[in-house]
Scaffold this motif. Structure first.
Motif, short mmCIF file in Angstrom:
data_model
loop_
_atom_site.label_atom_id
_atom_site.label_comp_id
_atom_site.label_asym_id
_atom_site.label_seq_id
_atom_site.Cartn_x
_atom_site.Cartn_y
_atom_site.Cartn_z
N LEU A 212 49.02 34.19 43.40
CA LEU A 212 48.34 33.52 44.51
C LEU A 212 48.67 32.04 44.57
CD1 LEU A 212 46.11 33.81 46.75
CD2 LEU A 212 44.50 33.08 45.00
N VAL B 286 43.81 36.92 47.98
CA VAL B 286 43.99 37.41 46.61
C VAL B 286 44.57 38.82 46.63
CG1 VAL B 286 42.77 38.09 44.52
CG2 VAL B 286 42.17 35.97 45.67
N SER C 62 39.19 31.32 44.43
CA SER C 62 40.11 32.44 44.24
C SER C 62 39.85 33.16 42.92
CB SER C 62 41.56 31.97 44.34
OG SER C 62 41.77 30.85 43.54
#
Lengths: 374, 259
Positions: B125, A92, A61
């Motif tokens: 996230l 993301v 990520s």
């Protein structure tokens, strides 16, 4: 681990988009060394070239966030990408769409709220403190009726910890202050030929004022903070709750012994520190002004009435009482996290020193006609 | 490199004063495995985990992580090696002076690689990964419930994209519903990110749901490190008391409730 690469193929028909191929591991660890140049190479030509991500072996990520932000949070017009990588970058991208709530800016309303909550918390402190004081009075009344339950061991342990163990440092500080005061006054007094008055200055200054205040500051920093921290940690680890659950009063067991011990130990510490400070002053006067020690000792009781010693003692007891009360008050207010512990310990030391100086002023006014030779 | 085990412990000896906790202990964990360390109280499970993290050093023997001894190489190499694993401590160990978002972003910020926008993005996230609402970002650790603390701590452990995740009692202090939800979360993250996981636990449900292998720490050694089914076949007093009794008890309770 394959190192990440950016390879650019020249445009085959002139004028067409050149192909930029990303290869290797695009992970935090692999990217760490060449991050800046990658960020530059990715940024600024999002729509000018054709991107190919087919050569990427791993993408985490961090790598995805790097690409997404370098591309200005939009997909390039021409991109060739496997589905699984698209999903990683997509996640993301989705979280970039819904940003975290920011900390709101501080404005006038907040300032009013802060002021108001400060006043309210001062009121809270006052109420809590009164409650603690009242509880201690009730405990004392209870203990007078049940003399077998006096927490004598705790009191004696606290006298040892807060009193006896503070003696060396109190002596050192007292001695040095005595030397300094004597030295400075000697310089001035000699100019007027009033050498002999150094006994008055040192005697009155140290016994009545400096001794008690000096010891209070030392004890507030040394024992007051320790008491707050001890009670605070006991609160964090639920030890105080455990005591209550066993039906043992936390004030009788934890607070009262500290308060009584410090009230008893402080006058003695004041006596000790004042004596050592006078010794320092005496030595300095002897060296500086050639004032004999025997003369100093003989003259001291003549110029300093006994009332001053009593005032010093009384101050010591009251200061000790207040330091212990303030320390326990803040200790019991600690909530279970490290921030609160440090904040309360600081507040405890600052408040107890402030309180001591306030009370000292009250003492100075109340006793202005006692023990001062005119 | 892939063939080498992620964690390799060889001949570990640990002493606390006169008592020997581990005596010539061996264990290896392959990439992608989820290994549960079980053993009686005081058998040194958490100590072993602390050896792997590098918080303590064994009296003898060698701890290798990612194919190299934990304390080999320059300071920089050791630091890089450490950043390849994430640790979830038993009580979360969140920094109580920082809010949730700052806690999760802290390792990234310390690395000084990512920009603020990237960090904010990654924090959002990770929060979504551990299934927490974005509004929790501004809460302080003291305001979180036990389950939320674990989730935030997990998000922080995942901040540096670790390959190896070490969990100390991941479900201790959670009620059965929440501990199951947390186990499922760890499992889905493990699959999604291809993590290797080592966990210490007392909870049979947790390890039955999570672990691909169960390492039994008994008599100062790892006596077996095989899958749950094979572990149940073993003839060992610890297996008897740890696995069969609770199951038996629970079955008894269930059948009693059904009647």
């Amino acid at each position: 681990m394959r190192s990440p690469e950016i390879a650019t193929d020249p445009a085959t028909p002139p004028g067409a988009r050149s192909v930029v191929r990303l290869q290797g591991d695009w992970t935090l660890r692999a990217l760490a060394n060449r991050l800046r140049s990658f960020r530059e190479q990715l940024a600024g030509r999002r729509d000018d070239v054709a991107w190919s991500l087919n050569g990427i072996s791993r993408l985490d990520s961090f790598g995805a966030a790097l690409m997404w932000h370098a591309w200005g949070k939009r997909w390039p017009e021409s991109i060739e990408i496997p589905d699984d990588l698209r999903a990683v970058i997509g996640r993301v991208a989705a979280s970039a769409e819904s940003p975290l709530p920011g900390v709101p800016r501080f404005n006038v309303v907040d300032a009013v709220i802060v002021l108001g909550s400060m006043l309210l918390s001062f009121r809270d402190h006052a109420l809590d403190f009164t409650r603690l004081l009242g509880q201690l009075c009730l405990d004392l009344a209870y203990l007078l009726r049940h003399p077998a339950e006096w927490p004598l061991r705790e009191i004696s342990a606290n006298v040892y910890k807060a009193g006896f163990k503070a003696m060396p440092v109190a002596a050192l500080v007292g001695f040095l202050i005595g030397v300094v005061m004597s030295y400075l006054s000697a310089l001035q007094l000699r100019a007027f030929g009033a050498d002999i008055f150094i006994v008055n200055i040192l005697g009155l200054g140290i016994i009545r004022e400096l001794g008690p205040v000096l010891v209070s500051v030392l004890v507030a920093g040394r024992s007051g903070s320790a008491m707050t921290a001890q009670l605070g940690v006991m609160r964090v680890t639920e030890e105080i709750d455990a005591l209550s659950a066993m039906g043992i009063s936390r004030t009788i067991r934890l607070v009262l012994p500290k308060v009584i011990a410090l009230t008893l130990a402080m006058p003695l510490l004041v006596l000790w520190t004042s004596s050592v400070a006078l010794l320092g002053g005496m030595l300095s006067a002897w060296l500086q002004l050639d004032l004999g020690m025997a003369f100093f000792i003989e003259r001291l009781p003549q110029v300093v009435p006994l009332a001053n010693v009593v005032i010093g003692f009384a101050k010591g007891a009251v200061f000790g009482l207040m330091i212990a009360l303030v320390a326990c008050h803040f200790g019991l207010r600690v909530s279970p996290n490290t921030e609160s512990l440090s904040a309360n310990t600081t507040a405890s030391v600052v408040s107890s020193i402030t309180v001591v100086i306030l009370i000292d002023a009250v003492f100075a006014i109340a006793t202005r006609s006692i023990g001062v030779p005119r | 490199m892939n063939a080498r085990p992620v964690i390799e412990l060889r001949g570990i000896v640990t002493r606390f004063g006169a008592s020997v906790v581990h005596d010539g202990l061996d264990l290896s964990v392959q990439r992608g495995e989820v290994v549960a360390l079980v053993g009686g109280s005081g058998s040194g499970k958490t100590t072993l985990l602390r050896h792997i993290i590098g918080l303590t050093r064994p009296a003898a023997g060698e701890v290798s992580v990612f194919g190299a001894p934990l304390f080999s190489g320059s300071v920089r190499e050791q630091r890089t090696r450490r950043r390849r694993f994430g640790v979830l401590f038993q009580h979360g160990a969140l920094f109580s002076a920082m809010n949730v978002a700052e806690n999760i972003g802290f390792p990234l910020r310390e690395l000084r690689l990512a920009t603020e926008a990237e960090i904010a993005n990654l924090v959002a996230l990770k929060l979504a990964m551990v299934e927490l609402a974005p509004s929790t970002a501004l809460l302080m650790p003291a305001e979180l419930s036990g389950g939320m603390v674990k989730r935030v701590a997990l998000a922080r452990a995942l901040a540096l994209e670790p390959e190896l995740l070490l969990l100390d009692e991941p479900t201790a202090g959670l009620d059965p519903d929440r501990s199951m939800a947390f186990v499922e979360l760890v499992l889905s993250l493990q699959r999604q990110l291809g993590l290797t996981v080592v966990l210490v636990t007392h909870d049979v449900d947790t390890l039955a749901a999570l672990a691909t292998k169960i390492a039994i720490l008994s008599d100062r050694r790892i006596v077996s490190c095989v899958s749950l089914e094979e572990t149940m076949e073993l003839d060992h007093p610890f297996v008897e008391s740890f696995f069969r009794k609770p199951f038996g008890l629970r079955a008894g309770v269930r059948s009693g409730g059904a009647r």
